[in-house]
Design a protein around this motif. Structure first.
Motif, PDB file in Angstrom:
ATOM      1  N   ARG A  54       0.855  -1.196   0.000  1.00 26.97           N
ATOM      2  CA  ARG A  54       0.000   0.000   0.000  1.00 26.97           C
ATOM      3  C   ARG A  54       0.886   1.240   0.000  1.00 26.97           C
ATOM      4  NH1 ARG A  54      -2.956  -1.389   5.198  1.00 26.97           N
ATOM      5  NH2 ARG A  54      -3.249  -3.578   4.791  1.00 26.97           N
ATOM      6  N   ALA A  55       0.454   2.250  -0.698  1.00 22.14           N
ATOM      7  CA  ALA A  55       1.213   3.504  -0.740  1.00 22.14           C
ATOM      8  C   ALA A  55       1.303   4.101   0.660  1.00 22.14           C
ATOM      9  CB  ALA A  55       0.546   4.481  -1.685  1.00 22.14           C
ATOM     10  N   SER A  56       2.462   4.626   0.986  1.00 23.87           N
ATOM     11  CA  SER A  56       2.692   5.228   2.292  1.00 23.87           C
ATOM     12  C   SER A  56       3.364   6.581   2.099  1.00 23.87           C
ATOM     13  CB  SER A  56       3.592   4.323   3.134  1.00 23.87           C
ATOM     14  OG  SER A  56       4.008   4.985   4.297  1.00 23.87           O
ATOM     15  N   PRO A  57       2.979   7.571   2.885  1.00 23.69           N
ATOM     16  CA  PRO A  57       3.618   8.883   2.750  1.00 23.69           C
ATOM     17  C   PRO A  57       5.053   8.904   3.263  1.00 23.69           C
ATOM     18  CG  PRO A  57       2.041   8.905   4.542  1.00 23.69           C
ATOM     19  CD  PRO A  57       1.905   7.575   3.861  1.00 23.69           C
ATOM     20  N   CYS A  58       5.437   7.899   4.065  1.00 24.12           N
ATOM     21  CA  CYS A  58       6.773   7.955   4.661  1.00 24.12           C
ATOM     22  C   CYS A  58       7.788   7.007   4.039  1.00 24.12           C
ATOM     23  CB  CYS A  58       6.696   7.725   6.164  1.00 24.12           C
ATOM     24  SG  CYS A  58       6.236   6.069   6.638  1.00 24.12           S
ATOM     25  N   ALA A  59       7.379   5.936   3.386  1.00 25.21           N
ATOM     26  CA  ALA A  59       8.360   4.971   2.877  1.00 25.21           C
ATOM     27  C   ALA A  59       7.815   4.186   1.685  1.00 25.21           C
ATOM     28  CB  ALA A  59       8.756   4.006   3.979  1.00 25.21           C
ATOM     29  N   ASP A  60       8.750   3.619   0.937  1.00 26.84           N
ATOM     30  CA  ASP A  60       8.382   2.773  -0.196  1.00 26.84           C
ATOM     31  C   ASP A  60       8.727   1.300   0.059  1.00 26.84           C
ATOM     32  OD1 ASP A  60       7.564   4.992  -1.723  1.00 26.84           O
ATOM     33  OD2 ASP A  60       9.624   5.376  -2.322  1.00 26.84           O
ATOM     34  N   TYR A  61       9.699   1.063   0.956  1.00 25.19           N
ATOM     35  CA  TYR A  61      10.199  -0.291   1.211  1.00 25.19           C
ATOM     36  C   TYR A  61      10.237  -0.576   2.702  1.00 25.19           C
ATOM     37  CZ  TYR A  61      11.929  -0.261  -3.600  1.00 25.19           C
ATOM     38  OH  TYR A  61      12.028  -0.203  -4.961  1.00 25.19           O
ATOM     39  N   GLU A  62      10.203  -1.884   3.028  1.00 27.96           N
ATOM     40  CA  GLU A  62      10.313  -2.331   4.414  1.00 27.96           C
ATOM     41  C   GLU A  62      11.409  -3.380   4.499  1.00 27.96           C
ATOM     42  OE1 GLU A  62       7.698  -4.903   7.657  1.00 27.96           O
ATOM     43  OE2 GLU A  62       6.656  -3.819   6.074  1.00 27.96           O
ATOM     44  N   LEU A  63      12.217  -3.286   5.552  1.00 30.50           N
ATOM     45  CA  LEU A  63      13.242  -4.284   5.859  1.00 30.50           C
ATOM     46  C   LEU A  63      12.884  -4.878   7.213  1.00 30.50           C
ATOM     47  CD1 LEU A  63      16.006  -5.714   5.539  1.00 30.50           C
ATOM     48  CD2 LEU A  63      17.044  -3.678   6.560  1.00 30.50           C
ATOM     49  N   ARG A  64      12.812  -6.209   7.283  1.00 29.44           N
ATOM     50  CA  ARG A  64      12.492  -6.900   8.531  1.00 29.44           C
ATOM     51  C   ARG A  64      13.763  -7.474   9.129  1.00 29.44           C
ATOM     52  NH1 ARG A  64       7.098 -10.365   6.824  1.00 29.44           N
ATOM     53  NH2 ARG A  64       5.791  -8.539   6.470  1.00 29.44           N
ATOM     54  N   ILE A  65      14.006  -7.131  10.393  1.00 29.21           N
ATOM     55  CA  ILE A  65      15.159  -7.652  11.119  1.00 29.21           C
ATOM     56  C   ILE A  65      14.609  -8.196  12.430  1.00 29.21           C
ATOM     57  CG2 ILE A  65      17.415  -7.113  12.109  1.00 29.21           C
ATOM     58  CD1 ILE A  65      17.321  -4.571  10.231  1.00 29.21           C
TER      59      ILE A  65
END
Length: 106
Positions: A54-65
């Motif tokens: 989903r479009a987000s105003p703060c980020a385009d990608y997510e990294l899971r750690i």
């Protein structure tokens, strides 16, 4: 083959959130950023990093750690240089993201 240079920039809120974490969590998060975003292609989708659905105003990608989430955006890209902006760092708990003690619903 020459490796592409990467510059990682933290927005003030994400840097503040990172500094509030325990030292061992900071090391894990920074190690994940180094491994997945600096040493490897930040656009390449894997089980741990992917473009947000989903479009987000703060980020385009997510990294899971582990239970930690790093949200980022690719700001600038040329043939030999990529600039990444880390916009949000938080801990995933059930269906919420906790950033600096505040719960954000996903």
């Amino acid at each position: 083959m020459k490796r592409k240079r990467r510059l990682v920039v933290f927005v003030p809120g994400s840097l503040r959130a990172l500094r509030k974490l325990p030292a061992y969590v900071q090391r894990n998060v920074m190690g994940g950023i180094r491994t997945h975003l600096i040493e490897n292609d930040p656009r390449e989708e894997t089980n741990r990093k992917f473009r947000l659905r989903r479009a987000s105003p703060c980020a385009d990608y997510e990294l899971r750690i582990g239970s930690w989430r790093v949200f980022y955006r690719i700001e600038e890209e040329t043939a030999d240089f990529t600039k990444l902006k880390i916009t949000l760092i938080g801990e995933k708990r059930a269906h919420a993201l906790v950033v600096e003690g505040e719960e954000i619903r996903l």
